[in-house]
Design a protein around this motif. Structure first.
Motif, mmCIF file in Angstrom:
data_model
loop_
_atom_site.group_PDB
_atom_site.id
_atom_site.type_symbol
_atom_site.label_atom_id
_atom_site.label_comp_id
_atom_site.label_asym_id
_atom_site.label_seq_id
_atom_site.Cartn_x
_atom_site.Cartn_y
_atom_site.Cartn_z
ATOM 1 N N ASN A 46 -2.501 8.334 10.319
ATOM 2 C CA ASN A 46 -1.599 7.719 11.607
ATOM 3 C C ASN A 46 -2.449 6.751 12.339
ATOM 4 N N TYR A 47 -3.442 6.555 12.373
ATOM 5 C CA TYR A 47 -3.907 5.086 12.792
ATOM 6 C C TYR A 47 -3.819 4.207 11.992
ATOM 7 N N ILE A 48 -3.754 4.483 10.838
ATOM 8 C CA ILE A 48 -3.418 3.067 10.520
ATOM 9 C C ILE A 48 -2.179 2.697 10.042
ATOM 10 N N LYS A 49 -1.388 3.845 10.006
ATOM 11 C CA LYS A 49 0.100 3.980 9.451
ATOM 12 C C LYS A 49 0.492 3.170 11.305
ATOM 13 N N SER A 50 0.235 3.393 12.216
ATOM 14 C CA SER A 50 1.002 3.440 13.459
ATOM 15 C C SER A 50 -0.007 1.786 13.892
ATOM 16 N N LYS A 51 -1.405 1.369 13.851
ATOM 17 C CA LYS A 51 -1.735 -0.620 13.598
ATOM 18 C C LYS A 51 -0.635 -1.194 13.350
ATOM 19 N N ARG A 52 -0.758 -0.782 11.762
ATOM 20 C CA ARG A 52 0.259 -1.272 11.229
ATOM 21 C C ARG A 52 1.322 -1.613 11.630
ATOM 22 N N LYS A 53 2.319 -0.924 11.671
ATOM 23 C CA LYS A 53 3.535 -1.064 12.302
ATOM 24 C C LYS A 53 3.277 -1.899 13.608
ATOM 25 N N ALA A 54 2.287 -1.274 14.464
ATOM 26 C CA ALA A 54 2.545 -2.536 15.851
ATOM 27 C C ALA A 54 2.283 -3.584 15.818
ATOM 28 N N PHE A 55 2.025 -4.125 14.592
ATOM 29 C CA PHE A 55 1.153 -5.514 13.463
ATOM 30 C C PHE A 55 3.241 -5.815 13.050
ATOM 31 N N SER A 56 3.417 -5.177 12.719
ATOM 32 C CA SER A 56 4.608 -5.457 12.286
ATOM 33 C C SER A 56 4.316 -5.733 10.648
ATOM 34 N N LEU A 57 3.644 -5.389 9.982
ATOM 35 C CA LEU A 57 3.381 -5.784 8.631
ATOM 36 C C LEU A 57 3.574 -4.698 7.643
ATOM 37 N N ASN A 58 4.471 -4.718 6.897
ATOM 38 C CA ASN A 58 4.127 -3.666 6.090
ATOM 39 C C ASN A 58 2.567 -3.406 4.641
ATOM 40 N N GLN A 59 3.028 -2.870 4.316
ATOM 41 C CA GLN A 59 1.795 -2.151 3.285
ATOM 42 C C GLN A 59 1.432 -3.289 2.766
ATOM 43 N N LYS A 60 2.529 -4.363 1.941
ATOM 44 C CA LYS A 60 2.066 -5.751 0.568
ATOM 45 C C LYS A 60 1.094 -6.127 2.074
ATOM 46 N N ASP A 61 1.926 -6.447 3.773
ATOM 47 C CA ASP A 61 0.931 -7.262 4.781
ATOM 48 C C ASP A 61 -0.482 -6.928 4.533
ATOM 49 N N LEU A 62 -0.481 -5.967 4.709
ATOM 50 C CA LEU A 62 -2.076 -5.301 5.576
ATOM 51 C C LEU A 62 -2.921 -5.498 4.188
ATOM 52 N N ALA A 63 -2.302 -4.994 2.810
ATOM 53 C CA ALA A 63 -4.174 -4.497 2.080
ATOM 54 C C ALA A 63 -3.847 -6.449 1.834
ATOM 55 N N GLU A 64 -3.115 -7.288 1.616
ATOM 56 C CA GLU A 64 -3.586 -8.764 1.918
ATOM 57 C C GLU A 64 -4.557 -9.486 2.738
ATOM 58 N N LYS A 65 -4.485 -8.696 3.476
ATOM 59 C CA LYS A 65 -5.093 -8.894 4.976
ATOM 60 C C LYS A 65 -6.404 -8.308 4.849
ATOM 61 N N ALA A 66 -6.385 -7.382 4.228
ATOM 62 C CA ALA A 66 -7.619 -6.626 4.517
ATOM 63 C C ALA A 66 -8.595 -6.592 3.045
ATOM 64 N N GLY A 67 -7.260 -7.623 2.069
ATOM 65 C CA GLY A 67 -8.375 -8.092 0.645
ATOM 66 C C GLY A 67 -8.753 -6.774 -0.201
ATOM 67 N N VAL A 68 -7.270 -5.509 0.354
ATOM 68 C CA VAL A 68 -7.770 -4.370 -0.698
ATOM 69 C C VAL A 68 -6.509 -4.171 -1.197
ATOM 70 N N GLY A 69 -6.733 -3.220 -2.298
ATOM 71 C CA GLY A 69 -5.246 -3.370 -3.259
ATOM 72 C C GLY A 69 -3.768 -2.259 -2.619
ATOM 73 N N LEU A 70 -2.982 -2.952 -3.179
ATOM 74 C CA LEU A 70 -1.496 -2.016 -2.234
ATOM 75 C C LEU A 70 -1.585 -0.593 -2.341
ATOM 76 N N ARG A 71 -2.240 -0.025 -3.937
ATOM 77 C CA ARG A 71 -2.508 1.507 -3.943
ATOM 78 C C ARG A 71 -3.060 2.057 -2.884
ATOM 79 N N PHE A 72 -4.080 1.174 -2.481
ATOM 80 C CA PHE A 72 -5.596 1.593 -1.477
ATOM 81 C C PHE A 72 -4.696 2.183 -0.437
#
Lengths: 65, 65
Positions: B7-33
């Motif tokens: 929930n922490y990740i999900k709410s933070k991601r949304k607070a930054f208006s990112l979708n999962q793909k963007d977050l994955a790229e910014k973090a340098g991990v895979g979308l699956r992760f």
DNA sequence: TGGATTTATACCCGAACGGGAATAAACTAA
DNA sequence: TTAGTTTATTCCCGTTCGGGTATAAATCCA
């Protein structure tokens, strides 16, 4: 924080007068894992770490950096 | 706690208006992760989780249960 | 000092994580 | 509705974690 996690485990283990082998058995993980953990390995699996932490009433959580 | 991490990740991601793909790229991990992470998978590797948390100024640490 | 205990290092290997991609499902907006 | 975006599910597969074991190094006392 990894140093902190390693130190936390190490100090808790000693506070309970356990050696690495005993701790591994109590936690249900391998001896190798306890060693990796106490030496600050960063690629550990969360569930295994939590198996050990739960013995001390603790767990992994989100903290500010 | 895993639900909390998810929930922490999900709410933070949304607070930054990112979708999962963007977050994955910014973090340098895979979308699956990111998906496993947001769905509370417990066997994730700590270093990968920390890669994501660091984007939000947080990290994994020992907390009381 | 020496012997016993504890911890560290190195290896093999099965199991599973995680990346990538394809597909399906869910959701939103026009 | 339909199209477009986002998220969820499922597969293949290389990489590596973690268990087990053996060996070496370190630590502790008597």
């Amino acid at each position: 924080m990894n140093q902190n996690l390693a130190n936390y485990i190490k100090s808790k283990r000693k506070a309970f007068s356990l050696n690495q082998k005993d701790l591994a058995e109590k936690a249900g993980v391998g001896l190798r894992f306890i060693r990796d953990l106490e030496q600050g390995k960063k690629t550990l699996r969360m569930d295994k770490v939590n198996q050990v932490l739960s013995l001390f009433g603790a767990e992994l959580g989100v903290v500010d950096r």
